[in-house]
Design an enzyme around this catalytic site. Sequence first.
Site, PDB file in Angstrom:
ATOM      1  N   LYS A 165     -10.464   1.242  -1.484  1.00  0.00           N
ATOM      2  CA  LYS A 165      -9.777   0.852  -2.721  1.00  0.00           C
ATOM      3  C   LYS A 165     -10.566  -0.284  -3.390  1.00  0.00           C
ATOM      4  O   LYS A 165     -10.964  -1.238  -2.721  1.00  0.00           O
ATOM      5  CB  LYS A 165      -8.370   0.356  -2.367  1.00  0.00           C
ATOM      6  CG  LYS A 165      -7.594  -0.129  -3.555  1.00  0.00           C
ATOM      7  CD  LYS A 165      -6.367  -0.958  -3.176  1.00  0.00           C
ATOM      8  CE  LYS A 165      -5.915  -1.710  -4.404  1.00  0.00           C
ATOM      9  NZ  LYS A 165      -5.223  -2.914  -4.250  1.00  0.00           N
ATOM     10  N   LYS A 217     -10.759  -7.057  -5.464  1.00  0.00           N
ATOM     11  CA  LYS A 217     -11.624  -8.247  -5.486  1.00  0.00           C
ATOM     12  C   LYS A 217     -11.800  -8.804  -4.081  1.00  0.00           C
ATOM     13  O   LYS A 217     -12.814  -9.397  -3.767  1.00  0.00           O
ATOM     14  CB  LYS A 217     -11.136  -9.301  -6.469  1.00  0.00           C
ATOM     15  CG  LYS A 217      -9.769  -9.842  -6.175  1.00  0.00           C
ATOM     16  CD  LYS A 217      -9.371 -10.867  -7.205  1.00  0.00           C
ATOM     17  CE  LYS A 217      -7.903 -11.191  -7.137  1.00  0.00           C
ATOM     18  NZ  LYS A 217      -7.026 -10.118  -7.619  1.00  0.00           N
ATOM     19  N   LYS A 230      -1.737  -8.627   3.427  1.00  0.00           N
ATOM     20  CA  LYS A 230      -2.405  -9.869   3.035  1.00  0.00           C
ATOM     21  C   LYS A 230      -2.528 -10.812   4.224  1.00  0.00           C
ATOM     22  O   LYS A 230      -3.552 -11.459   4.407  1.00  0.00           O
ATOM     23  CB  LYS A 230      -1.677 -10.529   1.861  1.00  0.00           C
ATOM     24  CG  LYS A 230      -1.935  -9.738   0.590  1.00  0.00           C
ATOM     25  CD  LYS A 230      -1.345 -10.351  -0.642  1.00  0.00           C
ATOM     26  CE  LYS A 230      -1.854  -9.557  -1.846  1.00  0.00           C
ATOM     27  NZ  LYS A 230      -1.109  -9.770  -3.065  1.00  0.00           N
TER      28      LYS A 230
HETATM   29  P1  ADP Z   1      -7.012  -6.804  -6.208  1.00  0.00           P
HETATM   30  O1  ADP Z   1      -6.800  -5.750  -5.151  1.00  0.00           O
HETATM   31  O2  ADP Z   1      -8.380  -6.751  -6.790  1.00  0.00           O
HETATM   32  O3  ADP Z   1      -6.644  -8.171  -5.693  1.00  0.00           O
HETATM   33  P2  ADP Z   1      -4.518  -6.926  -7.573  1.00  0.00           P
HETATM   34  O4  ADP Z   1      -3.797  -6.732  -6.273  1.00  0.00           O
HETATM   35  O5  ADP Z   1      -4.482  -8.279  -8.205  1.00  0.00           O
HETATM   36  O6  ADP Z   1      -6.026  -6.461  -7.390  1.00  0.00           O
HETATM   37  O7  ADP Z   1      -3.981  -5.822  -8.589  1.00  0.00           O
HETATM   38  C1  ADP Z   1      -3.529  -6.047  -9.912  1.00  0.00           C
HETATM   39  C2  ADP Z   1      -3.020  -4.748 -10.496  1.00  0.00           C
HETATM   40  O8  ADP Z   1      -4.069  -3.782 -10.563  1.00  0.00           O
HETATM   41  C3  ADP Z   1      -1.908  -4.080  -9.661  1.00  0.00           C
HETATM   42  O9  ADP Z   1      -0.952  -3.484 -10.513  1.00  0.00           O
HETATM   43  C4  ADP Z   1      -2.621  -3.042  -8.866  1.00  0.00           C
HETATM   44  O10 ADP Z   1      -1.799  -1.969  -8.536  1.00  0.00           O
HETATM   45  C5  ADP Z   1      -3.752  -2.623  -9.810  1.00  0.00           C
HETATM   46  N1  ADP Z   1      -4.941  -2.272  -9.028  1.00  0.00           N
HETATM   47  C6  ADP Z   1      -5.770  -3.111  -8.382  1.00  0.00           C
HETATM   48  N2  ADP Z   1      -6.756  -2.453  -7.755  1.00  0.00           N
HETATM   49  C7  ADP Z   1      -6.547  -1.144  -8.013  1.00  0.00           C
HETATM   50  C8  ADP Z   1      -7.216   0.051  -7.641  1.00  0.00           C
HETATM   51  N3  ADP Z   1      -8.311   0.031  -6.906  1.00  0.00           N
HETATM   52  N4  ADP Z   1      -6.700   1.224  -8.069  1.00  0.00           N
HETATM   53  C9  ADP Z   1      -5.591   1.248  -8.841  1.00  0.00           C
HETATM   54  N5  ADP Z   1      -4.914   0.167  -9.223  1.00  0.00           N
HETATM   55  C10 ADP Z   1      -5.380  -1.029  -8.828  1.00  0.00           C
HETATM   56  N1  TRP Z   2       2.425  -8.408  -8.029  1.00  0.00           N
HETATM   57  C1  TRP Z   2       1.641  -7.965  -9.160  1.00  0.00           C
HETATM   58  C2  TRP Z   2       0.186  -7.769  -8.706  1.00  0.00           C
HETATM   59  O1  TRP Z   2      -0.255  -8.326  -7.745  1.00  0.00           O
HETATM   60  C3  TRP Z   2       1.691  -8.944 -10.292  1.00  0.00           C
HETATM   61  C4  TRP Z   2       3.078  -9.114 -10.797  1.00  0.00           C
HETATM   62  C5  TRP Z   2       3.847 -10.252 -10.708  1.00  0.00           C
HETATM   63  C6  TRP Z   2       3.867  -8.142 -11.467  1.00  0.00           C
HETATM   64  N2  TRP Z   2       5.035 -10.037 -11.268  1.00  0.00           N
HETATM   65  C7  TRP Z   2       5.097  -8.771 -11.751  1.00  0.00           C
HETATM   66  C8  TRP Z   2       3.645  -6.816 -11.818  1.00  0.00           C
HETATM   67  C9  TRP Z   2       6.130  -8.073 -12.384  1.00  0.00           C
HETATM   68  C10 TRP Z   2       4.683  -6.132 -12.460  1.00  0.00           C
HETATM   69  C11 TRP Z   2       5.909  -6.754 -12.736  1.00  0.00           C
HETATM   70  O2  TRP Z   2      -0.521  -7.076  -9.394  1.00  0.00           O
END
Ligand code: ADP
Ligand code: TRP
Length: 326
Positions: A191, A194, A112
């Site tokens: 991957k 967003k 990040k």
């Molecule tokens: P983004 O990458 O869009 O910001 P997040 O990091 O908020 O998504 O992911 C939220 C949840 O969705 C997490 O548990 C993450 O592992 C799952 N996730 C997000 N993108 C994918 C993907 N492309 N494939 C599988 N799981 C995903």
């Molecule tokens: N870090 C997770 C994500 O970005 C969101 C999250 C916060 C979470 N607390 C959690 C997932 C506890 C599982 C359990 O998607």
Amino acid sequence: MRKRVLSGTQPSGKLHVGNYFGAMSQHIAGQDEFESYIFIANYHALNTIQDPKLLRQLTLDVALDYLALGLDPNKACLYRQSDVPEVTELTWILSTVTGKGLLERAVSYKDKVAKGQAASMGLFCYPILQAADILIVGSDFVPVGKDQVQHIEMTADMAGYFNNTYGVNVLKQPVAKLNDAAVVPGLDGEKMSKSYGNTIDLFDTPKSAKKRIMSIKTDSAAVEDAKNPDTCNVFALLRLFATPEETAEWAMRYKAGGMGYGDAKKRVAELFEERFGPAREKREQLVKDASYVEDVLSAAGRKARGEAEKVMARVREACGIVVSGS
Ligand code: ADP
Ligand code: TRP
């Protein structure tokens, strides 16, 4: 006794097909088998959303999305993280037994920051807040996408540090639960995320979703050429939506040649609509019933907080923290 699962979703933008197949579908499927705690991680989202009106809206949106997709509030506890403010207290306590080195190894923090997100203490300590979410309800399993597995392992480490420091067995070490769809590719084959602008959003309009699906990147093989399903982004999405039988048929069509990628894309668009069209309609109904959604969240928040208070009482007792009246 039924095993307990907990998972969270950040209200930090529109939810997409990657979120659904990587995480949310498991959360919803688990509600029949497990005692499910699913929460909206609004404290986590403060790292990226610093606009109060937007945060409130996105928090509500995640609740609407889950309910529309089939999360049943009579089976699963769907709550806002901030309705369990004790997680922030547990975060502090865990941070006093956790070495900085553990957090420095977190891949998602480095990713990040490399992508330009500010290296705030909130982002750095994010895995401790996540650990507190999980440990405060004594979760056995945590269904997440592959990128979150390290955080769950860190959670188990932190539970161990606390228990060892105080010679107790108060915090339960959780295990990550992965879906088959560990990583869902986006329109460009990276991957789906967003932050890459390569998503297919779950509640997009049918027209826009179809347009995006038709724009999935493929190689330049001609219609008559034999194609490799295993390296194709369209096929990777198709197999998530289609039955195993249909997936096998498409694999044969790929290998035989005589099929254009456009055909496979059209089928993905159809399957997308079959899967998410009804949820879109349900969501439109739910939007009109704001008080119902608020009631669901606040009742679930009270239940989750009740569970959290039990664990926190034991945590405070173990480390000698006294709170008047409790
Ligand atoms: P983004 O990458 O869009 O910001 P997040 O990091 O908020 O998504 O992911 C939220 C949840 O969705 C997490 O548990 C993450 O592992 C799952 N996730 C997000 N993108 C994918 C993907 N492309 N494939 C599988 N799981 C995903
Ligand atoms: N870090 C997770 C994500 O970005 C969101 C999250 C916060 C979470 N607390 C959690 C997932 C506890 C599982 C359990 O998607």
